[in-house]
Design an enzyme around this catalytic site. Structure first.
Site, PDB file in Angstrom:
ATOM      1  CG  ASP A 103      -0.257  -0.184   2.533  1.00 40.81           C
ATOM      2  OD1 ASP A 103       0.830  -0.786   2.562  1.00 40.81           O
ATOM      3  OD2 ASP A 103      -0.783   0.288   3.556  1.00 40.81           O
ATOM      4  CD  GLU A 170       3.261  -0.645   7.411  1.00 40.07           C
ATOM      5  OE1 GLU A 170       3.435  -0.506   8.639  1.00 40.07           O
ATOM      6  OE2 GLU A 170       3.345   0.302   6.627  1.00 40.07           O
TER       7      GLU A 170
HETATM    8 ZN   LIG Z   1       5.006   3.980   6.256  1.00 41.30          ZN
HETATM    9 ZN   LIG Z   2       6.469   1.253   5.399  1.00 40.20          ZN
END
Ligand SMILES: [Zn+2]
Ligand SMILES: [Zn+2]
Length: 443
Positions: A103, A170
């Site tokens: 991401d 994440e």
């Molecule tokens: Zn980051």
């Molecule tokens: Zn990262």
């Protein structure tokens, strides 16, 4: 036996250690990486130009799945959202898992790169927002693809099971948990070791870093709503002003780290957002704050949260607010626990890095107060050893410039963060491939 055969036998038995870069399998791997690099650079630029936000990684995950399939892995998609898993069972041996994240962040890119992102994503409230790979996850994915190709190419040099995962979300912390909940360690081969890269904006490209033990911090997000009693700006005595109260609280919170936490314990309390009011002559009913908290222990974490609640309530009472208008303090459940790099695994990986890159290109790196949901892979009941390693991305010329001028280099999450693709990508592929081969071969 002639001398040459005798020496080869000693090398084979590990009695003579071949010095680093230019020898043996590392050399052949290095040569192979040169041949796949042009494709990897094209992939990198594509991933950089078309980033996607957390939980929206539809095209990114499809592309990573395609790369793994084409390399010859058995691929499963949509594990825990847009998670991708590639598996190669290659005989008896350990199971090694390599993770990349997929991401990007809601940031408008200002790098000026020819392949800079102009992409838009959707915010939670449905608005278009700019998106940028400002944390280097595009580097992670590219290096991961390179490692996948290389370990497939050299599959006669190792035995074991390789699990490659592309993890979504994440940055919003949710992807690792979701993949684990959907059976990453039960429906797929359970790893003996889990490793990952993270880009490092201050290490030069061509170098890597390692941290034994604690590497990244506990991360909490806290919402505070300071409630007051609104009214006319000219008649403050008839109101309870939440803006004054919020201001007092922001200053009071600074004493949690400076006065209530041991100087030997790292902690951060940052108020990153404060919003209240609509006009210059209106006292509003409420002010909203958003905080990030960082720590490395349960004790500091719990004490910090308790102090925030105590200060918010105490100051509101001091301001004369009734019990039903006291501040609301909510700790979000997206808590990310601190990341602990297994010391033995980190030392083994680091030894391989030193052999593959040369000692001077491998740096001990201090822990930081950023967070990573990579920590969850080491926190299941199986207590699998994990290690996250640092991959230098900074252009050495820019490092020299910033030193000369006394300015800071763009950090991760900066709109000017621009990793130097070469030699960063080659370094990441070479070093991690060497390390994973050694884990398979139990060196
Ligand atoms: Zn980051
Ligand atoms: Zn990262």
């Amino acid at each position: 036996m002639n001398l040459r055969r005798f020496l080869l036998l000693l090398i084979f038995k590990g009695i003579i250690n071949i010095p680093a870069q230019a020898q043996g399998p590392d050399k052949a791997i290095n040569q192979y990486i040169q041949t796949v690099y042009p494709g990897l650079q094209t992939l990198y630029q594509h991933l950089h130009t078309y980033p996607e936000l957390s939980f929206q990684e539809k095209n990114t995950s499809a592309r990573i799945a395609k790369e793994l399939q084409e390399a010859g892995y058995a691929v499963t998609q949509k594990v825990g959202g847009y998670g991708v898993i590639g598996v190669l069972k290659n005989g008896n041996g350990p199971t090694v898992l390599i993770r990349t994240d997929l991401d990007a962040l809601p940031i408008a890119e200002e790098t000026g790169l020819p392949y800079a992102s102009k992409a838009l994503g959707k915010s939670d409230d449905g608005k278009d927002v700019p998106v940028m790979q400002a944390c280097g996850h595009d580097v992670h994915m590219t290096v991961f693809t390179g490692i996948a190709k290389t370990l497939m190419q050299f599959k006669n040099n190792w035995k074991g099971t390789l699990v490659l995962i592309g993890q979504p979300a994440e940055e919003r912390s949710g992807g690792a948990k979701a993949m684990l909940q959907e059976g990453l360690f039960s429906k797929f081969p359970k790893p003996d070791y889990v490793v990952a890269w993270h880009t490092n904006a201050s290490l030069p490209a061509g170098q890597v870093g390692y941290t034994e033990g604690n590497i990244m911090a506990n991360v909490d997000a806290v919402d505070i709503t300071i409630r007051g009693v609104g009214g006319h700006g000219a008649v403050p005595d008839k109101a309870k002003d939440p803006i004054v109260l919020a201001s007092q609280l922001v200053l009071a919170l600074q004493t949690i780290v400076s006065r209530e936490t041991s100087p030997f314990q790292p902690a951060v309390v940052t108020v990153g957002s404060i919003h209240g009011g609509t006009s210059f002559n209106v006292i509003p009913d409420e002010v909203k704050l958003q905080l990030t908290l960082r720590s490395y222990s349960d004790e500091v974490r719990n004490n910090t949260i308790a102090s925030i609640k105590r200060m918010a309530e105490g100051l509101a009472r001091a301001a004369g607010l009734p019990t039903d208008r006291l501040p609301q303090v909510t700790v979000r459940d997206q808590f990310t626990p601190f990341t602990y790099n297994n010391v033995d695994l980190t030392r083994r990986v680091t030894a391989s890095f030193k052999r593959a890159l040369g000692e001077t290109n491998v740096q001990a790196t201090p822990p930081s107060m950023v967070g990573e949901d990579f920590s969850f892979y080491g926190r299941t009941d199986a207590k699998i050893p994990i290690s996250m390693l640092w991959l230098g991305t900074a252009d050495p010329k820019k490092i020299a410039e910033s030193k000369a001028k006394g300015t800071e280099l763009p950090s991760l999450h900066s709109n000017k963060f621009a990793p130097l693709p070469e030699p960063t990508i080659k370094t990441g592929v070479l070093a991690m491939t060497a390390a994973v081969l050694d884990l398979f071969n139990q060196k």
